[in-house]
Design an enzyme around this catalytic site. Structure first.
Site, PDB file in Angstrom:
ATOM      1  CG  ASP A 143      31.493   4.706   3.848  1.00  0.00           C
ATOM      2  OD1 ASP A 143      31.020   3.744   3.216  1.00  0.00           O
ATOM      3  OD2 ASP A 143      31.852   4.618   5.038  1.00  0.00           O
ATOM      4  N   GLY A 155      29.390  -0.117  -4.755  1.00  0.00           N
ATOM      5  CA  GLY A 155      30.153  -0.554  -5.922  1.00  0.00           C
ATOM      6  C   GLY A 155      29.760  -1.946  -6.371  1.00  0.00           C
ATOM      7  CB  ALA A 197      27.939   3.254   2.510  1.00  0.00           C
ATOM      8  CG  ASP A 198      32.289   4.951  -0.554  1.00  0.00           C
ATOM      9  OD1 ASP A 198      31.357   5.508  -1.161  1.00  0.00           O
ATOM     10  OD2 ASP A 198      33.146   5.578   0.085  1.00  0.00           O
ATOM     11  CG  LEU A 199      34.316  -1.070   0.079  1.00  0.00           C
ATOM     12  CD1 LEU A 199      34.973  -1.835   1.221  1.00  0.00           C
ATOM     13  CD2 LEU A 199      35.210  -1.090  -1.153  1.00  0.00           C
TER      14      LEU A 199
END
Length: 408
Positions: free
Chosen positions: A146, A183, A178-180
Site C-alpha cells: 500500500d 477491497g 489503496a488496500d481498503l
C-alpha cells in the site's frame, strides 16, 4: 437471510485488501471460508501490538490488525504447498461460488489453483485476483504494498502540507488507503460478476490491482490535471477547488468549515458577524474565493482567534453550514450519531466475552448486515468445514501429516 446468503466464498487471501473484500461479503451473508497456513495463519495475526486481551486482561495472540478485517468468517488451516492440501482446495472449489486470492501474479498456477484450471472444474466460478500491479504489464511480477502504491499512484503528491509551509512535503494517508479501496472495488466487482453469471451461467476472472484503484481514486484531482494540464499540488487541510473548505484555528483548538456553495458562504459570514465578506466582489463567488484564497483565509483566521473552537462550531452549525470539530478516535467513536448508527458493535469472541469491533456502514432495510461470528482463531473451524468433504478418518490422517490444523 442476508443479501448474499447461499453464496460460498473461498478466501485464499491475506493481509488487508483481500480480507477486507471478503469481510464485506461475509457481512452481507455470504459463507466465507478463510484458508490459512497451518501454525502461522494470515500474516497480520502477528502484526501487533496491540493484541486482543482475554477476560482476565492478559494479551492473547490475536492482533488488532487481523481482527479488523476477518469478522463473520470460518478459519480453516490447510497447507496449500502440499498435494493433499491442493486436492482438498479443489474439493471445496467444486462447491464454491467465489475464490479470492492475492498471491503474486501466476504463482498459484504451480499448485493447479489458478483461474484457468479451477474454471475447468467449476465453470460458474467467479475468481478474483488482487495484486499490487495486476496480472499483466511490466510490473506484474513485482510485489506492491500500500505505501509504495500511494507514492507511485500520485496519492502522496496531493496529500500533506504545502511545500512552502512548515511540515510541507509528501505524506501518505493515515490508513492503508489503496488496500481498503481495492477491497471495496473488489467486492463490487464480485457482486457484478455474480449478477452476470445469473444471465450467462458462466463465471469469470476479476483482475484487481492496487495501483489501478489508487489511480481511479484520484478522481477529481486527476480530472483537474487532464482538463487543465496543470499538475495538482498539496493543499494540506484546504481544498483545491473550494474556498473556504479547510481547517481553521480558534483560541483553544482547531475546527473544520466546508462551504460547498455561495449561499453557504453568505450564511457563514452572517453567522460569525462578518456579513460584509460575502458582499465583497472578490469573495461573492467561489471562483473569486479560490483566486483570492490567501486574502480570505487570513481574514477568517484572524477573526476565529477571538473565541474557542466549540463556540464557532455551535453558531455556524445553527445556520446549516457544514462545520465540525476534529475528533481523535476515542471522541469519534463516542459521537452520538456514531453510536446511534451502531458503528460500534459487540459480539462474543472465543477469547473474550465483551468483544467490540467497528460495525458495517451498509444499512439494508430488508436484508440487514448481521454480526454472527467474531474473527476466528487460526484453524478454529477446520473440522466443522471439512467434515463436508472428508470422513473422520481422513481428517485425522491429514492432521497427523500436518496438512490441516484444528485449533485447540
Amino acid at each position: 437471510m442476508g443479501a448474499l446468503t447461499g453464496f460460498r466464498v473461498l478466501d485464499l487471501s491475506r493481509i488487508l485488501a483481500g480480507p477486507w473484500c471478503s469481510q464485506i461479503l461475509a457481512d452481507l451473508g455470504a459463507e466465507v471460508i478463510k484458508v490459512e497456513k497451518p501454525q502461522a495463519g494470515d500474516d497480520t495475526r502477528i502484526w501487533g501490538p496491540p493484541w486482543l486481551k482475554d477476560n482476565q486482561g492478559e494479551n492473547t495472540s490475536e492482533s488488532a490488525y487481523y481482527l479488523s478485517a476477518n469478522r463473520n468468517k470460518h478459519s480453516v488451516a490447510i497447507d496449500l504447498a502440499s498435494p493433499e492440501g491442493q486436492a482438498l482446495i479443489i474439493k471445496i472449489v467444486k462447491t464454491a461460488d467465489v475464490v479470492i486470492e492475492n498471491y503474486k501474479a501466476g504463482s498459484l498456477k504451480k499448485y493447479g489453483l489458478d483461474y484457468e484450471n479451477l474454471s475447468q472444474i467449476n465453470p460458474r466460478l467467479v475468481y478474483c485476483s488482487i495484486t499490487g500491479f495486476g496480472q499483466y504489464g511490466p510490473r506484474a511480477q513485482q510485489p506492491g504494498y500500500d505505501f509504495i502504491i500511494q507514492g507511485m499512484g500520485g496519492m502522496m503528491s496531493v496529500t500533506g502540507e504545502r511545500d512552502d509551509l512548515p511540515g510541507g512535503g509528501p505524506q501518505k494517508a493515515g490508513l492503508a488507503f489503496a488496500d481498503l479501496t481495492t477491497g471495496l472495488y473488489a467486492a463490487i466487482a464480485i457482486q457484478a460478476a455474480l449478477l452476470s453469471r445469473e444471465k450467462t451461467g458462466e463465471g469469470q476472472h476479476i483482475d484487481m490491482a492496487l495501483l489501478d484503484t489508487q489511480v481511479a481514486s484520484l478522481s477529481v484531482l486527476a480530472m483537474n490535471y487532464l482538463t487543465s494540464g496543470k499538475v495538482p499540488g498539496r493543499f494540506g487541510n484546504a481544498h483545491a477547488n473550494i474556498v473556504p473548505y479547510q481547517v481553521f484555528k480558534a483560541r483553544n483548538g482547531e475546527f473544520i468549515i466546508a462551504c460547498g456553495n455561495d449561499s453557504q458562504f453568505a450564511a457563514l459570514c452572517d453567522s460569525i458577524g462578518r456579513a460584509e465578506l460575502a458582499r465583497d466582489p472578490r469573495f461573492m463567488r467561489n471562483s473569486g474565493r479560490v483566486e483570492h484564497r490567501e486574502e480570505l483565509t487570513q481574514l477568517l483566521q484572524q477573526h476565529f482567534m477571538q473565541h474557542e473552537a466549540q463556540y464557532w462550531v455551535d453558531i455556524i452549525h445553527a445556520v446549516n453550514v457544514p462545520v465540525g470539530m476534529i475528533n481523535n478516535l476515542e471522541q469519534a467513536l463516542q459521537e452520538e450519531q456514531v453510536q446511534a448508527r451502531d458503528m460500534v458493535v459487540r459480539m462474543p469472541h472465543r477469547l473474550r466475552e465483551d468483544y467490540q469491533s467497528i460495525g458495517s456502514p451498509i444499512k439494508l432495510s430488508k436484508t440487514p448486515v448481521e454480526y454472527k461470528k467474531a474473527p476466528p482463531c487460526l484453524g478454529e473451524d477446520t473440522d466443522q468445514v471439512l467434515a463436508e468433504f472428508l470422513t473422520p478418518d481422513e481428517l485425522a490422517q491429514l492432521k497427523a501429516q500436518g496438512v490441516i490444523q484444528q485449533s485447540a
